[in-house]
Scaffold this motif. Structure first.
Motif, PDB file in Angstrom:
ATOM      1  N   PRO A 203      -3.613   2.756   1.743  1.00 51.25           N
ATOM      2  CA  PRO A 203      -1.812   3.019   1.814  1.00 51.25           C
ATOM      3  C   PRO A 203      -1.554   4.251   0.796  1.00 51.25           C
ATOM      4  CG  PRO A 203      -2.463   0.834   1.341  1.00 51.25           C
ATOM      5  CD  PRO A 203      -3.421   1.313   0.979  1.00 51.25           C
ATOM      6  N   ILE A 204      -0.459   4.489   1.250  1.00 52.19           N
ATOM      7  CA  ILE A 204       0.913   5.482   0.755  1.00 52.19           C
ATOM      8  C   ILE A 204       1.237   4.749  -0.523  1.00 52.19           C
ATOM      9  CG2 ILE A 204       1.610   7.735   0.542  1.00 52.19           C
ATOM     10  CD1 ILE A 204       0.234   8.730   2.612  1.00 52.19           C
ATOM     11  N   ILE A 266       5.092   4.372  -4.650  1.00 47.30           N
ATOM     12  CA  ILE A 266       4.259   4.713  -3.975  1.00 47.30           C
ATOM     13  C   ILE A 266       2.464   4.066  -4.679  1.00 47.30           C
ATOM     14  CG2 ILE A 266       2.109   6.533  -3.893  1.00 47.30           C
ATOM     15  CD1 ILE A 266       4.601   6.996  -2.497  1.00 47.30           C
ATOM     16  N   ASN A 267       1.947   3.513  -3.647  1.00 47.80           N
ATOM     17  CA  ASN A 267       0.795   2.958  -5.035  1.00 47.80           C
ATOM     18  C   ASN A 267      -0.436   3.622  -5.116  1.00 47.80           C
ATOM     19  OD1 ASN A 267      -1.382   1.126  -4.588  1.00 47.80           O
ATOM     20  ND2 ASN A 267      -2.900   1.488  -2.166  1.00 47.80           N
ATOM     21  N   GLU A 272      -4.536   7.063  -7.542  1.00 46.92           N
ATOM     22  CA  GLU A 272      -5.407   7.978  -8.704  1.00 46.92           C
ATOM     23  C   GLU A 272      -7.090   8.131  -7.491  1.00 46.92           C
ATOM     24  OE1 GLU A 272      -7.122   3.793  -9.994  1.00 46.92           O
ATOM     25  OE2 GLU A 272      -4.744   3.218 -11.092  1.00 46.92           O
ATOM     26  N   PHE A 273      -6.478   7.275  -6.140  1.00 45.44           N
ATOM     27  CA  PHE A 273      -7.372   8.434  -5.544  1.00 45.44           C
ATOM     28  C   PHE A 273      -7.542   9.990  -5.155  1.00 45.44           C
ATOM     29  CE2 PHE A 273      -8.067  10.190  -1.171  1.00 45.44           C
ATOM     30  CZ  PHE A 273     -10.013  10.196  -1.121  1.00 45.44           C
ATOM     31  N   ALA A 274      -6.162  10.604  -5.190  1.00 41.67           N
ATOM     32  CA  ALA A 274      -5.631  11.770  -4.910  1.00 41.67           C
ATOM     33  C   ALA A 274      -5.922  12.616  -6.576  1.00 41.67           C
ATOM     34  CB  ALA A 274      -4.565  11.831  -4.432  1.00 41.67           C
ATOM     35  N   PHE A 275      -5.361  11.855  -7.410  1.00 39.80           N
ATOM     36  CA  PHE A 275      -6.176  12.730  -8.746  1.00 39.80           C
ATOM     37  C   PHE A 275      -6.903  12.894  -8.446  1.00 39.80           C
ATOM     38  CE2 PHE A 275      -1.473  12.500  -8.877  1.00 39.80           C
ATOM     39  CZ  PHE A 275      -0.759  14.039  -8.638  1.00 39.80           C
TER      40      PHE A 275
END
Length: 317
Positions: A203-204, A266-267, A272-275
């Protein structure tokens, strides 16, 4: 001698005039003053009283001289006033607000404290507003005295369009649709997720916001729905609705900024997943600042829009 006051008055009037016009003005004033004094003498007034009365009625010699010289005694006259006022209002609405926001954003990105952000933004905003007021007024004052043509002409095409009454039904549908979408997005984000990760959904929004912080958000959304329904039932906005809308906007932006400032909105797993694991703290801080300014901008616009609708409804009523 009884003519002393008259001579002093005429001298005060003619001293600032063009030498070529002084004799004509002096002759005209002597004749008009003498006629006015004689008329009062015929009414039984004394010479001194009649002369004082006539000169007092003529007024300040400087003002009379300006009339003879065709010099304006106002900063901006009716020829330029409306153009000056409309331009000044437009610039004061747009430029200082934009500069203040830009300075605050820049200071926030640079890591300044709240006090430094507020002090710098307000100080520069006020300075810009004063400069705009001074320079625009100076330009129009020069135009007034030189008689320059601004090229601004009024015509019937500039007449305002008739104000259309608010459409409560359309506004209600739009508001409820938006609130349903936001509520659905929050629920979908928590239970299904928006991004394919190749595994368990991420989740965001921070899952730790459930249940109480998210419950608070849903309460605000329910209050927004109730406001939209109330406006629809009343058929128009009013001051009470505008106040309630302002309170909701302040509560929403407080909810957002509180969580954003604590780093709880923000989760962290999503970040970490987005970056892809390489999280740059400066980038995250800049994103947080931009997100916060966006939330504040939306809230401010919502508040202004509510009061604008209330004022329009009051005028229509």
């Amino acid at each position: 001698m009884t003519s002393t006051l008259t001579e002093r008055y005429i001298a005060a009037v003619t001293k600032s005039l063009n030498p070529a016009a002084q004799d004509d003005v002096r002759t005209e004033l002597e004749a008009s003053i003498a006629d006015a004094v004689d008329a009062r003498l015929e009414q039984g007034r004394t010479q001194e009283d009649a002369e004082r009365t006539v000169l007092t009625e003529l007024g300040d010699p400087a003002a009379l001289a300006a009339g003879f010289a065709d010099r304006p005694l106002h900063l901006i006259g009716p020829r330029y006033y409306l153009t000056w006022w409309r331009l000044l209002k437009l610039l004061l609405i747009i430029v200082p607000v934009s500069v203040t926001g830009a300075v605050a954003l820049g200071q926030a990105i640079a890591g300044a404290t709240i006090g430094e952000i507020i002090g710098s933004a307000i100080g520069i905003g006020l300075s810009v507003a004063m400069h705009i007021a001074f320079w625009v007024t100076l330009v129009f004052a020069v135009l007034e005295r030189t008689g320059a043509d601004t090229g601004v002409r009024w015509n019937v095409d500039q007449l305002p369009e008739p104000q259309v009454k608010e459409a409560p039904r359309a506004e209600l549908i739009a508001s409820l649709t938006y609130l349903v979408i936001v509520t659905g997005a929050v629920l979908w984000d928590h239970f299904r997720g928006f991004f394919p990760t190749g595994g368990e959904h991420i989740p965001i929004l921070n899952p730790e916001l459930w249940p109480w912080w998210i419950a608070g958000l849903f309460v605000l959304l329910a209050a927004e729905s109730a406001l939209a329904i109330a406006v629809y039932g009343h058929k128009r906005w009013n001051r009470g609705f505008a106040i309630f809308n302002t309170a909701l906007a302040v509560l929403f932006v407080s909810w957002w900024l509180t969580l954003l400032g604590r780093g709880q909105l923000i989760n962290s797993d999503f970040v970490e997943f987005a970056f892809t694991g390489a999280v740059d703290e400066n980038v995250l801080r800049i994103l947080a600042v931009l997100t916060g300014f966006t939330a504040v901008g939306i809230a401010v616009w919502d508040i202004i829009d509510g009061w604008r609708k209330a004022r329009r409804a009051a005028l229509q009523a």
